[in-house]
Motif scaffolding. Sequence first.
Motif, mmCIF file in Angstrom:
data_model
loop_
_atom_site.group_PDB
_atom_site.id
_atom_site.type_symbol
_atom_site.label_atom_id
_atom_site.label_comp_id
_atom_site.label_asym_id
_atom_site.label_seq_id
_atom_site.Cartn_x
_atom_site.Cartn_y
_atom_site.Cartn_z
ATOM 1 N N PHE D 140 0.793 -1.286 0.087
ATOM 2 C CA PHE D 140 -0.004 0.129 0.081
ATOM 3 C C PHE D 140 0.841 1.269 -0.049
ATOM 4 O O PHE D 140 0.307 2.352 0.003
ATOM 5 C CB PHE D 140 -1.086 -0.048 1.147
ATOM 6 C CG PHE D 140 -0.716 0.563 2.583
ATOM 7 C CD1 PHE D 140 0.672 0.189 3.194
ATOM 8 C CD2 PHE D 140 -1.386 1.194 3.165
ATOM 9 C CE1 PHE D 140 1.256 0.728 4.315
ATOM 10 C CE2 PHE D 140 -1.014 1.722 4.712
ATOM 11 C CZ PHE D 140 0.324 1.327 5.079
ATOM 12 N N MET D 170 -2.842 3.676 -8.816
ATOM 13 C CA MET D 170 -2.617 4.710 -7.879
ATOM 14 C C MET D 170 -0.944 4.677 -7.303
ATOM 15 O O MET D 170 -0.158 5.532 -7.320
ATOM 16 C CB MET D 170 -3.461 4.397 -6.777
ATOM 17 C CG MET D 170 -3.491 6.081 -5.951
ATOM 18 S SD MET D 170 -4.261 5.805 -4.346
ATOM 19 C CE MET D 170 -5.808 5.075 -4.382
ATOM 20 N N ARG D 240 -4.727 -3.756 12.652
ATOM 21 C CA ARG D 240 -4.839 -2.607 13.701
ATOM 22 C C ARG D 240 -6.318 -2.515 14.248
ATOM 23 O O ARG D 240 -6.988 -1.578 14.137
ATOM 24 C CB ARG D 240 -4.546 -1.159 12.647
ATOM 25 C CG ARG D 240 -3.421 -1.055 11.706
ATOM 26 C CD ARG D 240 -3.282 0.104 11.075
ATOM 27 N NE ARG D 240 -2.302 0.028 9.949
ATOM 28 C CZ ARG D 240 -1.714 0.942 9.349
ATOM 29 N NH1 ARG D 240 -2.198 2.427 9.803
ATOM 30 N NH2 ARG D 240 -0.734 1.014 8.604
ATOM 31 N N ARG D 257 -5.222 2.886 1.790
ATOM 32 C CA ARG D 257 -4.580 4.196 2.313
ATOM 33 C C ARG D 257 -5.887 4.986 2.497
ATOM 34 O O ARG D 257 -5.980 5.950 3.762
ATOM 35 C CB ARG D 257 -3.807 4.805 1.537
ATOM 36 C CG ARG D 257 -2.599 4.067 1.105
ATOM 37 C CD ARG D 257 -1.646 4.898 -0.165
ATOM 38 N NE ARG D 257 -1.327 6.059 0.565
ATOM 39 C CZ ARG D 257 0.062 6.185 0.990
ATOM 40 N NH1 ARG D 257 1.088 5.012 0.467
ATOM 41 N NH2 ARG D 257 0.708 7.325 1.082
ATOM 42 N N VAL D 258 -6.871 5.006 1.792
ATOM 43 C CA VAL D 258 -8.337 5.740 2.056
ATOM 44 C C VAL D 258 -8.936 5.213 3.339
ATOM 45 O O VAL D 258 -9.306 6.195 4.224
ATOM 46 C CB VAL D 258 -9.060 5.703 0.830
ATOM 47 C CG1 VAL D 258 -10.379 6.472 1.087
ATOM 48 C CG2 VAL D 258 -8.476 6.214 -0.499
ATOM 49 N N VAL D 260 -7.372 3.959 5.862
ATOM 50 C CA VAL D 260 -6.708 4.777 6.981
ATOM 51 C C VAL D 260 -7.176 5.963 7.544
ATOM 52 O O VAL D 260 -7.493 6.100 8.540
ATOM 53 C CB VAL D 260 -5.352 4.668 6.758
ATOM 54 C CG1 VAL D 260 -4.290 5.375 7.947
ATOM 55 C CG2 VAL D 260 -4.426 3.358 6.454
ATOM 56 N N ASN D 261 -7.370 6.752 6.452
ATOM 57 C CA ASN D 261 -7.992 8.054 6.701
ATOM 58 C C ASN D 261 -9.276 8.040 7.293
ATOM 59 O O ASN D 261 -9.505 8.831 8.435
ATOM 60 C CB ASN D 261 -8.100 8.914 5.295
ATOM 61 C CG ASN D 261 -6.740 9.524 4.695
ATOM 62 O OD1 ASN D 261 -6.534 9.421 3.554
ATOM 63 N ND2 ASN D 261 -5.915 9.869 5.588
ATOM 64 N N ASP D 264 -9.391 6.970 10.981
ATOM 65 C CA ASP D 264 -8.869 8.090 11.584
ATOM 66 C C ASP D 264 -10.174 9.106 12.149
ATOM 67 O O ASP D 264 -10.340 9.475 13.149
ATOM 68 C CB ASP D 264 -7.743 8.748 11.166
ATOM 69 C CG ASP D 264 -6.365 8.210 11.338
ATOM 70 O OD1 ASP D 264 -6.288 7.247 11.987
ATOM 71 O OD2 ASP D 264 -5.413 8.557 10.557
ATOM 72 N N ILE D 333 -12.351 6.360 -7.399
ATOM 73 C CA ILE D 333 -11.844 5.854 -5.866
ATOM 74 C C ILE D 333 -12.461 6.419 -4.976
ATOM 75 O O ILE D 333 -12.975 7.818 -4.944
ATOM 76 C CB ILE D 333 -10.245 6.441 -6.099
ATOM 77 C CG1 ILE D 333 -9.350 5.826 -7.192
ATOM 78 C CG2 ILE D 333 -9.733 6.318 -4.733
ATOM 79 C CD1 ILE D 333 -8.120 6.480 -7.566
ATOM 80 N N GLU D 335 -13.684 8.074 -1.360
ATOM 81 C CA GLU D 335 -12.983 8.789 -0.575
ATOM 82 C C GLU D 335 -13.113 8.529 0.887
ATOM 83 O O GLU D 335 -14.244 7.918 1.126
ATOM 84 C CB GLU D 335 -13.662 10.551 -0.924
ATOM 85 C CG GLU D 335 -13.145 10.915 -2.239
ATOM 86 C CD GLU D 335 -13.788 12.260 -2.457
ATOM 87 O OE1 GLU D 335 -14.256 13.060 -1.659
ATOM 88 O OE2 GLU D 335 -13.679 12.704 -3.649
#
Lengths: 249, 180, 86, 351
Positions: D140, D170, D240, D257-258, D260-261, D264, D333, D335
Motif C-alpha cells: 500500500f 495509484m 490494527r 490508504r483511504v 486509513v484516513n 482516523d 476511487i 474518498e
Amino acid sequence: MSKIVYEKSKGLSDVQLSYCPGCTHGIIHKLIAESLVELDLLDRTIAISPVGCSVMAYDFFNCDGIQASHGRAPAVACGLKRTNPDKIVFTYQGDGDLAAIGTAEIIHAAHRGDNVTVIFVNNAIYGMTGGQMAPTTLIDMKTSTSPLGRNEAMMGKPLLVSELLAQIPSATYIERVASHDVPNLNKAKRAIKKAFEYQAAGKGFSMVEILGTCPIGWNMTPADAMGFVKDTMMPYFPLGVYKDEGGNA
Amino acid sequence: MTTRILFSGFGGQGILTLGQLIATIALNKGKEVTWMPSYGAEMRGGTANCSVIISDKMIGSPIANTNIDILCAMNIPSIVKFEDKVRPGGQIFINSSIIKDGIARTDVDALHIDASNIASKVGDLRVANMVMLAGFLQKTNLFTFEDVEEVLKQRFSGTRNEHLIPLNIEAVKQGMEATV
Amino acid sequence: MVFTVKTAPKIVEYAAKHKLTFDENMCKGCDLCVWACPKDILKLDLERVNGKGYNPVVCFDIDGCTACGICARICPDSVIKVERDV
Amino acid sequence: MKMLMKGNEAICEAAIVAGCKAFFGYPITPQNEIPEYMSLHMVKAGGAYVQAESEIGAINMCYGAAASGVRVMTSSSSPGIALKQEGMSYLAGANLPCVVVNVSRSGPGLGGILPAQGDYFQMTRGGGNGDYYTPVYAPFSVQEAVDLIFKAFDVADKYRTPVQMVADGMLGQMMEPCVIEPRPAVKVDKSWVTDGNSGKRPRNIVNSLNLSAEGLEQMNIQRFAQYKEIEKNETLVDYRVNDGDEIVIVAYGAPARVAVNAVDELNESGIKAGLIRPVTLWPYPYASFQNLPASVKHILVCELSMGQMIDDVKIAVAGKYPVHFYGRCGGVIFEPSEIVEAATKIVKGGA
C-alpha cells in the motif's frame, strides 16, 4: 456561384478526434470516410477499432463500430464477415496492434482469404502508451523503451509487413502508401477505395499500409514529422503495390 | 499538520515538475510526502493535475482533489473543476495571465500571479511554473527561497539541463517581486 | 481525471473571390495547413487560444487564396471548408 | 538514502537490487514506467531486457529464463495479466520461480486505465487452468512495494513458484520517499535448472506434462504440500484492531490508504473503528479474523470493485459477524468520507 472544393466528410461523426495535434490518424480517417461515402458503402459498413491511439475510432466514423482486443481485430472481422457476408468490414490497426501482438491474427486472416479490408497505419512507434519501440521502429530511433536508439543486434531490423503479407497465397491486394502530402494522400485514397471495391466485389483479403506520423512520440513538430516520413521512413518502407490479384479473381 | 496541495494546468506548463520540486523540498525537510499525478493517454496537450500532500504523520490517500488547502491553478479548466473543492479559508494561486476573470469564491485567500507573462519576459514560457512558486513563498511557511535554490541544484546539477537553473531562479525572483 | 471544457462551435469565414470557413474550436493549432499552403496566407494566431486551449489558424490574406484545397485536405481535424468561385 | 520515487520505478530498482537478471514486458498503461525503466537500467545492470511482441510472449520468455535459474520478472496491467495466464499456469505446473507485477486497472474487457481492484479473483484463485495458487503481495506504499519485491523474489525461489504483486495505478504512479538497499537473498538449491549439463550431472527437464493420472495427481499433491508451507510461513497482514473497536474495516493495496484516513476520522467522530489490511491476498490472513475483540459487531469490506475480496472475509468470519460492503469501480476511487458514512450507517443501524 461557388463550388465546394473541400468540406468535412459525411462519413465522419461530429466527435472531436482524440489524436494529438498534427497526427496523421485524422487525415487517414478522412480518406476512409470519403471513400466509403463516394462508394456509397457507408451505411452497410462496420468499422473495427484496435487497441492503440485509434482505440476510439468507433466514435469517429459515421457507421457501426466494434472495439476489438489488442491485435485481434482481424479475427473479430472474420467472425463478423462470415456471418454477414453482404456487409463491408474493415479493421483499423496500428503497428503495435497489427505488427506485434496481432501477427498471428493478421497472417491467418490473409491466409484464409477473409473478404475484409485492413487499414494498417505504420508510424513506427506505440503512441497511446507513451512512445515505446514498435516492431516497425527504425534502426537507431530513440523511443521510451529504446532510450539509446533501436539496436539491431538486440532488437532486430524493422518488420516489413506489406512484403510479409504479399507472400501469403490467399491475400488479394496489398499496397503501401504514405500520408505526408496531398499527392500521396490522393494515392492513398485510391488504394483505400480499391480495397473497398474489391471487398464489395467479393475478391478477398485486402490491406493498405499507410505510413503515418507521431509528432509527440517522435519529438518533432507535425510538419517536421511529415518530412521524416518522406526522407527517413520511405527509403526503408518502399511505397508500392505488393500484390494485386483483384483483376484475375 | 497536513497540507493538501493540488497543481492543475495544461500539459507542458510544468505542473507535474512543480509538484515534484515541492515534494522533494518536503522530503529534504524530513516530512512525510506523497505526489500523485492524473494520468492517461489523452493527457498530452490536455489538462493535467497532480496532488502533493505534506504531513508530519503517515499519509493516507495521496489524492488531494477535495478539501484542498492550496490550489495552484494554471488554466481556466482548473478553476472550473477545482475552485469549489478548496476548503473554506484555503488558498488559491491563480495564473492571471490566462485566468483573466478571477474566481467566484470569497472565503478563500486568493493570490493573482501574472505567471505566463512574467515567464515570457524572463525568456521561456515553460518557467511559468516557477513563477507560481511565489505564491508558496509569499503566502505559506512551507519552505523558503533557499530551499527552492537547493532543490533546483539537487535536480538539475550535473544534468544536461544544468544551464536552466539561473533561468528558473530568475523566474522565482520575478514572481516574488510581482507579488510583494 | 481527463476533462475538457465544452465549447460551442465558432465558425470564422474569410471571403474574397474564394471562401475559407474555419470551424475554429476544432483546430488544434498543429500548423500543418500553414506548412502546406502554397500561397503562405495562413498562420497561427499566437495572441489567443481557442476553446480547446490551442492557438487557432487564421487567414491573413484571403485575396491570395486560389481555393486549391490543400490546407483542407491536409488538416487532420476537418477544420477547413474551401469554396471556389466559378 | 531516502529518495522520492514513483511506485513503478521503485519496483524496478528494487528488483534490480534484489538480483533480477531478466525482464520481459509489453506496453500497457498504467505500468509503462516499468519496461521503460528496465529498458535502460536492466541493460546497464548487465541483465536481459526484451520488449516482447505480446504479453503472452513476455510470460513465456520468463518461463525460459526462469528455467535457466536466473531471477526474472515481468509486468503488465489487468488485460495483459489476463493474457499471461497460460504462461502462469505453465510456470506453476513446471515449478518455476518468477515475479509478475500487475499494475491493475479497471475492467472487464479493455475497461479503463484508472485504479481498480477487479483482478482479485483472477490473482487469488490461480487464474489459469489447473490446480494451483500463486502468492500475491498487495503493498500500500512505495516503501512496502520495495520491501515486498525483495520478499517476492525470495518466496519465488524458496518455494519454486510464480509470485504476483498487485500495485494498482495509484501506487504505480504515485511518488513517495523510499529506501532501496541490498539485503541478503534466500539461499536455495537450483540443481534443477536447465542451463546445459556439460556432461557433469544427469540431464534436467522442465515440464508440466504428465500423462499418468496417478503421477500428475502426486505432482499436484506435492505442490499443495508446498502451499501449506507457504500458508504457514508467508502470510502477511497489517492488523490494527484494538479492544473496544465496534467495526473493523478490511481493505488492501493503495485504496487501503483511504481506509486509513477513514478509520482516523471515525475514531475522531466517536465511532471506534479498526482496520485489517491483508498484505498477502493469497495466502489470505484468515487467522486475523479468528480472535477479534469482543467489542467488534460489524465488518465492512472496502474494495475498488463490485466485491471480490469480500468472499474471503466471509470465509474467514464463517458467519460470526455481519459482513458489509462498500465499493466503487470503473476507476472511481472512494474518498474517506464515503467510507466514514457507510461505517457510520452500519454502526448506528439503518444499513
